[in-house]
Design a protein around this motif. Structure first.
Motif, PDB file in Angstrom:
ATOM      1  N   ILE A 215       0.928  -1.228   0.206  1.00  0.00           N
ATOM      2  CA  ILE A 215       0.071   0.043  -0.140  1.00  0.00           C
ATOM      3  C   ILE A 215       0.801   1.366  -0.014  1.00  0.00           C
ATOM      4  CG2 ILE A 215      -1.670   1.187   1.377  1.00  0.00           C
ATOM      5  CD1 ILE A 215      -2.481  -1.408   2.857  1.00  0.00           C
ATOM      6  N   PRO A 216       0.775   2.214  -1.091  1.00  0.00           N
ATOM      7  CA  PRO A 216      -0.119   2.340  -2.343  1.00  0.00           C
ATOM      8  C   PRO A 216       0.425   1.357  -3.448  1.00  0.00           C
ATOM      9  CG  PRO A 216       1.205   3.958  -2.114  1.00  0.00           C
ATOM     10  CD  PRO A 216       1.738   3.445  -1.173  1.00  0.00           C
ATOM     11  N   GLY A 217       1.398   0.852  -3.410  1.00  0.00           N
ATOM     12  CA  GLY A 217       1.945   0.254  -4.605  1.00  0.00           C
ATOM     13  C   GLY A 217       1.212  -0.597  -5.242  1.00  0.00           C
ATOM     14  N   ASP A 218       0.675  -1.746  -4.865  1.00  0.00           N
ATOM     15  CA  ASP A 218      -0.163  -2.578  -5.329  1.00  0.00           C
ATOM     16  C   ASP A 218      -1.832  -2.156  -5.331  1.00  0.00           C
ATOM     17  OD1 ASP A 218       1.749  -4.235  -6.000  1.00  0.00           O
ATOM     18  OD2 ASP A 218       1.578  -5.219  -4.205  1.00  0.00           O
ATOM     19  N   VAL A 219      -1.982  -1.573  -4.091  1.00  0.00           N
ATOM     20  CA  VAL A 219      -3.613  -1.168  -3.829  1.00  0.00           C
ATOM     21  C   VAL A 219      -3.490   0.075  -3.206  1.00  0.00           C
ATOM     22  CG1 VAL A 219      -5.912  -1.709  -2.836  1.00  0.00           C
ATOM     23  CG2 VAL A 219      -4.423  -3.409  -3.681  1.00  0.00           C
ATOM     24  N   ALA A 220      -4.132   1.294  -3.666  1.00  0.00           N
ATOM     25  CA  ALA A 220      -4.009   2.427  -2.986  1.00  0.00           C
ATOM     26  C   ALA A 220      -5.342   2.631  -2.060  1.00  0.00           C
ATOM     27  CB  ALA A 220      -4.348   3.673  -4.075  1.00  0.00           C
ATOM     28  N   VAL A 221      -5.222   2.856  -0.970  1.00  0.00           N
ATOM     29  CA  VAL A 221      -6.414   3.154  -0.175  1.00  0.00           C
ATOM     30  C   VAL A 221      -6.928   4.525   0.341  1.00  0.00           C
ATOM     31  CG1 VAL A 221      -7.560   2.127   1.990  1.00  0.00           C
ATOM     32  CG2 VAL A 221      -5.876   0.648   0.676  1.00  0.00           C
ATOM     33  N   VAL A 222      -7.998   4.888   0.279  1.00  0.00           N
ATOM     34  CA  VAL A 222      -8.623   5.989   0.770  1.00  0.00           C
ATOM     35  C   VAL A 222      -9.692   5.982   1.715  1.00  0.00           C
ATOM     36  CG1 VAL A 222      -9.711   8.416   0.070  1.00  0.00           C
ATOM     37  CG2 VAL A 222      -8.081   7.332  -1.213  1.00  0.00           C
ATOM     38  N   GLY A 223      -9.775   6.559   2.865  1.00  0.00           N
ATOM     39  CA  GLY A 223     -10.831   6.611   4.022  1.00  0.00           C
ATOM     40  C   GLY A 223     -11.606   7.731   3.915  1.00  0.00           C
ATOM     41  N   PHE A 224     -12.268   7.793   5.104  1.00  0.00           N
ATOM     42  CA  PHE A 224     -13.077   9.268   5.269  1.00  0.00           C
ATOM     43  C   PHE A 224     -13.412   9.500   6.774  1.00  0.00           C
ATOM     44  CE2 PHE A 224     -16.765  11.779   4.747  1.00  0.00           C
ATOM     45  CZ  PHE A 224     -16.951  12.141   3.376  1.00  0.00           C
ATOM     46  N   ASP A 225     -13.165  10.460   7.048  1.00  0.00           N
ATOM     47  CA  ASP A 225     -13.393  11.186   8.293  1.00  0.00           C
ATOM     48  C   ASP A 225     -11.931  11.738   8.887  1.00  0.00           C
ATOM     49  OD1 ASP A 225     -16.082  10.374   8.860  1.00  0.00           O
ATOM     50  OD2 ASP A 225     -15.580   8.616  10.064  1.00  0.00           O
ATOM     51  N   ASP A 226     -10.640  11.335   8.582  1.00  0.00           N
ATOM     52  CA  ASP A 226      -9.709  11.959   9.114  1.00  0.00           C
ATOM     53  C   ASP A 226      -9.899  11.878  10.768  1.00  0.00           C
ATOM     54  OD1 ASP A 226      -7.000  13.031   9.170  1.00  0.00           O
ATOM     55  OD2 ASP A 226      -7.703  14.958   9.024  1.00  0.00           O
ATOM     56  N   SER A 227     -10.042  10.503  11.039  1.00  0.00           N
ATOM     57  CA  SER A 227     -10.185  10.358  12.558  1.00  0.00           C
ATOM     58  C   SER A 227      -8.615   9.896  13.365  1.00  0.00           C
ATOM     59  CB  SER A 227     -11.109   9.551  12.907  1.00  0.00           C
ATOM     60  OG  SER A 227     -10.608   8.044  12.258  1.00  0.00           O
ATOM     61  N   SER A 228      -8.601   9.519  14.472  1.00  0.00           N
ATOM     62  CA  SER A 228      -7.248   8.804  15.052  1.00  0.00           C
ATOM     63  C   SER A 228      -6.965   7.647  14.311  1.00  0.00           C
ATOM     64  CB  SER A 228      -7.385   8.704  16.543  1.00  0.00           C
ATOM     65  OG  SER A 228      -8.627   7.984  16.771  1.00  0.00           O
ATOM     66  N   ALA A 229      -7.904   7.041  13.641  1.00  0.00           N
ATOM     67  CA  ALA A 229      -7.546   5.833  12.842  1.00  0.00           C
ATOM     68  C   ALA A 229      -6.855   6.009  11.816  1.00  0.00           C
ATOM     69  CB  ALA A 229      -9.154   5.036  12.676  1.00  0.00           C
ATOM     70  N   ALA A 230      -6.819   6.974  11.184  1.00  0.00           N
ATOM     71  CA  ALA A 230      -6.133   7.632   9.842  1.00  0.00           C
ATOM     72  C   ALA A 230      -4.697   7.406  10.358  1.00  0.00           C
ATOM     73  CB  ALA A 230      -6.659   8.642   9.292  1.00  0.00           C
ATOM     74  N   LEU A 231      -4.528   8.043  11.560  1.00  0.00           N
ATOM     75  CA  LEU A 231      -3.051   8.238  11.958  1.00  0.00           C
ATOM     76  C   LEU A 231      -2.504   6.642  12.332  1.00  0.00           C
ATOM     77  CD1 LEU A 231      -3.015  11.504  13.484  1.00  0.00           C
ATOM     78  CD2 LEU A 231      -2.231  10.857  11.282  1.00  0.00           C
ATOM     79  N   ALA A 232      -3.247   5.906  12.950  1.00  0.00           N
ATOM     80  CA  ALA A 232      -2.869   4.715  13.352  1.00  0.00           C
ATOM     81  C   ALA A 232      -2.578   3.596  12.238  1.00  0.00           C
ATOM     82  CB  ALA A 232      -3.876   4.057  14.503  1.00  0.00           C
ATOM     83  N   CYS A 233      -3.211   4.008  11.058  1.00  0.00           N
ATOM     84  CA  CYS A 233      -2.971   2.906   9.815  1.00  0.00           C
ATOM     85  C   CYS A 233      -1.488   3.088   9.484  1.00  0.00           C
ATOM     86  CB  CYS A 233      -3.830   3.637   8.812  1.00  0.00           C
ATOM     87  SG  CYS A 233      -4.121   2.265   7.398  1.00  0.00           S
ATOM     88  N   ARG A 234      -1.280   1.908   9.089  1.00  0.00           N
ATOM     89  CA  ARG A 234       0.255   1.779   8.215  1.00  0.00           C
ATOM     90  C   ARG A 234       0.104   1.536   6.839  1.00  0.00           C
ATOM     91  NH1 ARG A 234       0.831   4.836  11.476  1.00  0.00           N
ATOM     92  NH2 ARG A 234       2.390   4.903  13.353  1.00  0.00           N
ATOM     93  N   PRO A 235       0.648   2.040   5.868  1.00  0.00           N
ATOM     94  CA  PRO A 235       1.073   3.454   6.180  1.00  0.00           C
ATOM     95  C   PRO A 235      -0.052   4.456   6.561  1.00  0.00           C
ATOM     96  CG  PRO A 235       0.781   3.139   3.589  1.00  0.00           C
ATOM     97  CD  PRO A 235       0.474   1.850   4.690  1.00  0.00           C
ATOM     98  N   PRO A 236       0.066   5.732   7.113  1.00  0.00           N
ATOM     99  CA  PRO A 236      -0.948   6.697   7.594  1.00  0.00           C
ATOM    100  C   PRO A 236      -1.987   6.904   6.350  1.00  0.00           C
ATOM    101  CG  PRO A 236       1.118   7.432   8.218  1.00  0.00           C
ATOM    102  CD  PRO A 236       1.465   6.487   7.371  1.00  0.00           C
ATOM    103  N   LEU A 237      -3.290   6.976   6.538  1.00  0.00           N
ATOM    104  CA  LEU A 237      -4.290   6.990   5.620  1.00  0.00           C
ATOM    105  C   LEU A 237      -4.500   8.272   5.017  1.00  0.00           C
ATOM    106  CD1 LEU A 237      -6.274   5.020   4.721  1.00  0.00           C
ATOM    107  CD2 LEU A 237      -7.777   5.693   6.642  1.00  0.00           C
ATOM    108  N   THR A 238      -4.350   8.395   3.637  1.00  0.00           N
ATOM    109  CA  THR A 238      -4.981   9.533   2.815  1.00  0.00           C
ATOM    110  C   THR A 238      -6.746   9.120   3.081  1.00  0.00           C
ATOM    111  OG1 THR A 238      -3.658   9.501   1.172  1.00  0.00           O
ATOM    112  CG2 THR A 238      -5.728  10.298   0.770  1.00  0.00           C
TER     113      THR A 238
END
Length: 369
Positions: free
Chosen positions: A303-326
């Motif tokens: 991530i994101p080389g094979d699969v790019a991931v985008v979330g929604f909210d910009d919550s603490s979960a976004a920063l806890a993700c590896r790599p940090p979440l767009t």
């Protein structure tokens, strides 16, 4: 405040009046929030209050203002009585409401596990605290709990309610409106109810996510939607699909989630099983995106080389993700503060019209896409 004043006990209205050079009645009017007082006099009284250390007696003040100086912050669902759901005499919500785990505690646990609710509380508390008011946290996941909330408001234990509803079938907003009680909702209700609300332009947020994935060169894109019986979940899916269609992608694989990390993991597993070559994923909230990233890493997808991931909210979960979440930022704290402002304005002008305030989303680019 002098030593003699301290020894005499707590400062009184008379002490404030002497310090400000005004009458006791004027001090009472300022302390109790009466509006038609000259601004210069108000400032003199406030300074005198600070100097003397005077603290209003809330019980006495409530007799004058007929206000509790408290706001109910209600997290509400659409659970049914436990007898209908489980056939026992416990206090749990239905399986539809709490995932079948049983017990009102499970509903409460889900609320506190979601970073969204903590952000709502932060926005409400930060707005109320400087105004000398306090939120009273209440949960309304059963019909009995909803009746208790309405009764609490009717008897004046709180001046009004800020309602965060977790289910499209939640009857509490209509109950509050029918009772003529002051309330403001976080998010547009699924059915028309004459209550003010704040919300986000969810479709525009999903559009930002779609355009970002396409701009990265992703072409085999799927989405993990939220619950489609929730207006925000339906709006995010619709906005994403519409934008993809406008860019020549008429079919987008969809796996429905429940706005939880576990449901994001399950949805990602389903999508990979059916579409192993996908190269982009939009999840309708950060918790589901976090779950999706866990599964992708377990399957050896970069991530994101094979699969790019985008979330929604910009919550603490976004920063806890590896790599940090767009992710698409939803300014929850600001929305909660605005919800509170609308309620206080409603209390000051009970005959004013209901209204809505719609916030704009913003794309926050990090390492996942």
């Amino acid at each position: 405040m002098t030593d003699d004043q301290r020894s005499a006990g707590a400062p009184t209205l008379e002490d404030v009046a002497r310090a400000a050079g005004v009458s006791r009645a004027t001090v009472s009017r300022v302390v109790n929030g009466v509006r038609n007082v000259d601004p210069a006099i108000q400032e003199a009284v406030r300074q005198a209050v600070s100097v003397t250390g005077y603290t209003p007696n809330r019980a006495a003040r409530s007799l004058v203002t007929r206000r509790a100086d408290a706001i109910a912050l209600v997290v509400s669902g659409a659970g049914v009585e436990p007898e209908a759901a489980h056939g026992d005499s416990g206090t749990g919500a239905s399986g539809e409401e709490d995932g079948g785990s049983g017990g009102s505690g499970s509903f409460t646990a889900r609320v506190f596990a979601d970073p969204f609710f903590g952000r709502v509380v932060t926005g409400v508390v930060d707005y109320l605290r400087p105004r000398g008011m306090h939120p009273v946290l209440m949960f309304a996941e059963t019909s009995r709990a909803r009746e208790e909330v309405v009764a609490y408001l009717r008897q004046g234990s709180a001046d009004g309610a800020l309602v965060v509803s977790t289910h499209a079938e939640d009857p509490l907003p209509a109950l509050i409106a029918d009772a003529g009680l002051a309330a403001v909702l976080f998010a547009r209700p699924a059915r028309p109810v004459p209550i003010s609300y704040v919300d986000l332009a969810h479709r525009d947020g999903a559009r930002l996510a779609a355009e970002h994935l396409l701009g990265r060169g992703c072409r085999r894109i799927a989405t993990i939607s939220g619950r489609l019986d929730v207006p925000a979940g339906e709006a995010r899916l619709t906005g994403f699909r519409d934008t993809m269609a406008r860019h020549g992608h008429p079919y987008i694989p969809v796996a429905e989630g429940q706005f939880t990390q576990e449901s994001g993991e399950s949805a990602m597993e389903r999508l990979l099983a059916e579409h192993p070559d996908l190269d982009g994923v939009f999840a309708a909230n950060d918790l589901m995106a976090l779950g999706a990233c866990h599964v992708l890493r377990e399957r050896g997808r970069s991530i994101p080389g094979d699969v790019a991931v985008v979330g929604f909210d910009d919550s603490s979960a976004a920063l806890a993700c590896r790599p940090p979440l767009t992710t698409v930022r939803q300014p929850v704290e600001g929305m909660a503060a605005e919800m509170t402002r609308l309620l206080l304005d409603r209390l000051a002008r009970p005959d004013g019209p209901v209204t809505s305030v719609i916030f704009e989303p913003e794309l926050v680019v990090r390492g996942s896409a």
